[in-house]
Design a protein around this motif. Structure first.
Motif, mmCIF file in Angstrom:
data_model
loop_
_atom_site.group_PDB
_atom_site.id
_atom_site.type_symbol
_atom_site.label_atom_id
_atom_site.label_comp_id
_atom_site.label_asym_id
_atom_site.label_seq_id
_atom_site.Cartn_x
_atom_site.Cartn_y
_atom_site.Cartn_z
ATOM 1 N N VAL A 1 -4.854 -4.036 -5.140
ATOM 2 C CA VAL A 1 -6.441 -3.650 -5.333
ATOM 3 C C VAL A 1 -7.013 -4.254 -6.470
ATOM 4 O O VAL A 1 -7.727 -4.631 -6.436
ATOM 5 C CB VAL A 1 -6.487 -1.930 -4.971
ATOM 6 C CG1 VAL A 1 -8.018 -1.833 -5.172
ATOM 7 C CG2 VAL A 1 -5.858 -1.625 -3.782
ATOM 8 N N THR A 2 -6.278 -3.924 -7.650
ATOM 9 C CA THR A 2 -6.854 -4.638 -8.679
ATOM 10 C C THR A 2 -6.857 -6.187 -8.839
ATOM 11 O O THR A 2 -7.952 -6.756 -9.208
ATOM 12 C CB THR A 2 -6.268 -4.170 -10.070
ATOM 13 O OG1 THR A 2 -4.866 -4.383 -9.825
ATOM 14 C CG2 THR A 2 -6.539 -2.876 -10.494
ATOM 15 N N TRP B 1 0.915 -1.222 0.178
ATOM 16 C CA TRP B 1 0.008 -0.086 0.123
ATOM 17 C C TRP B 1 0.901 1.080 0.135
ATOM 18 O O TRP B 1 0.362 2.511 -0.266
ATOM 19 C CB TRP B 1 -0.733 -0.050 1.161
ATOM 20 C CG TRP B 1 -0.288 0.216 2.535
ATOM 21 C CD1 TRP B 1 0.280 1.177 3.244
ATOM 22 C CD2 TRP B 1 0.384 -1.300 3.366
ATOM 23 N NE1 TRP B 1 0.660 0.823 4.511
ATOM 24 C CE2 TRP B 1 1.107 -0.791 4.410
ATOM 25 C CE3 TRP B 1 0.118 -2.407 3.140
ATOM 26 C CZ2 TRP B 1 1.365 -1.531 5.396
ATOM 27 C CZ3 TRP B 1 0.748 -3.209 3.981
ATOM 28 C CH2 TRP B 1 1.404 -2.804 5.183
ATOM 29 N N GLN B 2 2.045 1.102 0.131
ATOM 30 C CA GLN B 2 3.131 2.115 0.319
ATOM 31 C C GLN B 2 3.550 2.844 -1.055
ATOM 32 O O GLN B 2 3.981 4.032 -1.030
ATOM 33 C CB GLN B 2 4.120 1.833 1.242
ATOM 34 C CG GLN B 2 4.051 1.790 2.403
ATOM 35 C CD GLN B 2 5.117 1.018 3.327
ATOM 36 O OE1 GLN B 2 6.017 0.998 2.655
ATOM 37 N NE2 GLN B 2 4.833 0.864 4.575
ATOM 38 N N SER B 3 3.303 2.013 -2.157
ATOM 39 C CA SER B 3 3.695 2.725 -3.641
ATOM 40 C C SER B 3 2.648 2.545 -4.358
ATOM 41 O O SER B 3 1.684 1.756 -4.374
ATOM 42 C CB SER B 3 4.945 1.744 -4.285
ATOM 43 O OG SER B 3 4.469 0.354 -4.206
ATOM 44 N N GLU B 4 2.815 3.492 -5.560
ATOM 45 C CA GLU B 4 1.604 3.784 -6.350
ATOM 46 C C GLU B 4 1.370 2.320 -7.159
ATOM 47 O O GLU B 4 0.191 1.914 -7.214
ATOM 48 C CB GLU B 4 2.167 4.894 -7.357
ATOM 49 C CG GLU B 4 1.230 5.035 -8.484
ATOM 50 C CD GLU B 4 1.901 5.796 -9.577
ATOM 51 O OE1 GLU B 4 2.097 7.065 -9.202
ATOM 52 O OE2 GLU B 4 2.197 5.486 -10.586
ATOM 53 N N GLU B 5 2.545 1.636 -7.475
ATOM 54 C CA GLU B 5 2.446 0.410 -8.373
ATOM 55 C C GLU B 5 1.939 -0.741 -7.429
ATOM 56 O O GLU B 5 0.976 -1.507 -7.888
ATOM 57 C CB GLU B 5 3.813 0.053 -8.841
ATOM 58 C CG GLU B 5 4.128 -0.975 -9.874
ATOM 59 C CD GLU B 5 5.303 -1.299 -10.051
ATOM 60 O OE1 GLU B 5 6.365 -0.524 -10.044
ATOM 61 O OE2 GLU B 5 5.532 -2.479 -10.611
ATOM 62 N N PHE C 1 0.173 -0.310 -4.827
ATOM 63 C CA PHE C 1 -1.240 -0.432 -4.537
ATOM 64 C C PHE C 1 -2.151 -0.612 -5.630
ATOM 65 O O PHE C 1 -3.299 -1.508 -5.277
ATOM 66 C CB PHE C 1 -1.580 1.117 -4.062
ATOM 67 C CG PHE C 1 -2.832 1.450 -3.635
ATOM 68 C CD1 PHE C 1 -3.411 1.116 -2.527
ATOM 69 C CD2 PHE C 1 -3.858 2.570 -4.271
ATOM 70 C CE1 PHE C 1 -4.436 1.632 -2.055
ATOM 71 C CE2 PHE C 1 -5.016 2.820 -4.017
ATOM 72 C CZ PHE C 1 -5.470 2.344 -2.757
#
Lengths: 230, 236
Positions: B198-199, B188-192, B194
């Motif tokens: 989630v996807t 959850w800490q990085s854009e990639e 996350f």
């Protein structure tokens, strides 16, 4: 409240309108300006269309320079199973008629957009270009706005114009009708949410050692087989 | 006096749902690290490698998956490597398609080209790859397969394999490949990370609905949501 909820879920017209409105969350395009430099990155979706657009602008002299932003060589690059984006992109632009001396490449230190935009910021400080177009897929435009405003100095950020490419893989106005549309729009919303919440966080580079894994696995296999034989 | 009591009770009844939601939110915020780590770990059902006839490397993250598959092959845990082929549309891009990169990475890791088998069914998703495997297993009825995919993707792969292969799924084992820089402890800490996790959760749900007999649980779920919404609008 309940009626609105049911209408949004069940009735096609308000549902379509609502889903189309979701695009406002992720799209925030600037007007196309006359710029010295246009950049395109390995992160952007629709790379073939992006490179075609870059080549067209360069040939029409709308921009002086094209800057391709890549990432550090990956494991597959190093074993020559893949070619870095900036090298492939450069070759493709030359094939499309862009003179090699008008193509620059930047290699960012990480694989996330924040690092890439920081690398672009450094490039712009060194090469005092007056205006820059960052070309990306339309559904990433607001994300780039957010990253630019949180990563760059206000002066440099003000010289950047973010322009979206027309979507090639799906119909943007009916994005929920295709698997690619749903996947890309959902990812774009998630990335944007994350950028607002954790803006500027970076992913560490390679953390896994393939050679060490293989060595450990072979040792473990030999030990297990010996124990089974015993 | 009674009126004031009723007013207080009504006010309390109105504020209770807000308090409940707020306390859940606060609890989640305080416990977010163990909760998010637990969610991340729940997606990984990979096991220790075991000896099998084939190792099947799924397309997607060619930075680690083919390297794990090559290691299994070189350590004698598999005799041949299976690779799915992408649908032709993915070969139109100027970039190298994932199936070619995966194959080249396997060869670069000393897997013999003759030991790489391309599955015939053209793929665009996990279920396509599992269908390709099921076709292969029909012509190899006693073969065992180790499936290599990214750690967060093993649960969906195992579930899909069980749905498509039925009893033959028992001949498959699942080995988790890491993703550089992204684990169940920090996704959850990085854009990639996350977006990936989630996807993956959404895809798992979508697969469950699409391929797992959705009506079994979708109708009760919709009933519960509508009933909750009705309760909320009535009492709040």
């Amino acid at each position: 409240m309940l009626i609105i909820l049911i209408a949004l879920v069940a009735v096609p017209a308000p549902r379509s309108a609502f889903l189309r409105c979701c695009l406002f969350l992720v799209i925030s395009e600037d007007k196309l300006i006359n710029a010295d430099v246009v950049t395109f990155s390995h992160q952007s979706r629709g790379q073939t269309a992006g490179l075609n657009q870059l080549a067209q602008w360069a040939k029409q002299e709308k921009v002086n320079h094209v800057v391709l932003i890549g990432r550090p060589p990956t494991r597959t690059d190093r074993c020559q199973a893949s070619v870095p984006f900036e090298q492939l992109g450069r070759d493709q632009l030359i094939r499309l008629g862009v003179p090699p001396n008008r193509i620059d490449t930047i290699t960012s230190t990480g694989r996330d957009r924040a690092t890439e935009i920081a690398a672009l910021g450094q490039h712009l400080q060194q090469n005092t270009a007056s205006k820059v177009i960052v070309l990306t897929d339309r559904i990433s435009t607001r994300l780039y706005h957010q990253i630019c405003s949180s990563t760059l100095d206000a002066e440099i950020a003000s010289r950047i114009s973010i322009v979206g490419l027309p979507e090639q893989m799906f119909d943007l106005q009916n994005w929920w009708h295709s698997r690619a549309g749903v996947r890309n729009v959902v990812i774009a919303i998630l990335e944007l949410l994350h950028a607002y919440a954790h803006g500027g966080q970076t992913v560490p580079g390679e953390t896994w050692d393939a050679e060490q894994y293989e060595k450990d696995l072979c040792e473990w296999t030999a030990e297990t087989m010996a124990a089974d034989d015993g | 006096m009674d009126g004031r009591d009723n007013g207080g009770r009504r006010w309390l009844r109105r504020i209770m749902p807000i308090g409940f939601v707020l306390s859940i939110a606060i609890l989640f915020w305080v416990m977010r690290v163990p909760i998010l780590t637990g969610v991340g770990k729940s997606l990984n059902v990979g096991t220790l490698p075991q000896k099998s006839d084939y190792v099947f490397v799924l397309l997607g993250n060619s930075e680690t998956r083919p390297f794990i598959a090559a290691a299994l092959y070189k350590c004698g845990l598999a005799k041949q490597v299976l690779v799915a082929q992408l649908q032709p549309i993915y070969h139109l891009n100027f970039q190298q398609p994932e199936d070619i990169v995966t194959t080249d990475a396997l060869v670069a890791q000393d897997v013999l080209r003759n030991d790489i088998i391309f599955l015939e069914h053209r793929c665009a998703s996990t279920i396509d790859e599992v269908i390709a495997l099921s076709k292969f297993l029909k012509s190899h009825p006693s073969a065992s397969v180790t499936i290599v995919t990214s750690d967060f993707h093993t649960r969906r792969t195992r579930w899909t394999t069980q749905q498509v292969l039925k009893e033959a799924a028992g001949r498959c084992s699942f080995v988790a490949a890491p993703v550089d820089g992204i684990t169940a402890d920090n996704w959850w800490q990085s854009e990639e990370g996350f977006a990936l996790y989630v996807t993956e959760g959404l895809k798992l749900f979508a697969y469950f609905v699409q391929y797992g007999g959705s009506s079994r649980f979708l109708i009760p779920a919709i009933t519960i949501v509508l009933f909750s919404a009705w309760l909320a609008s009535k009492y709040w």
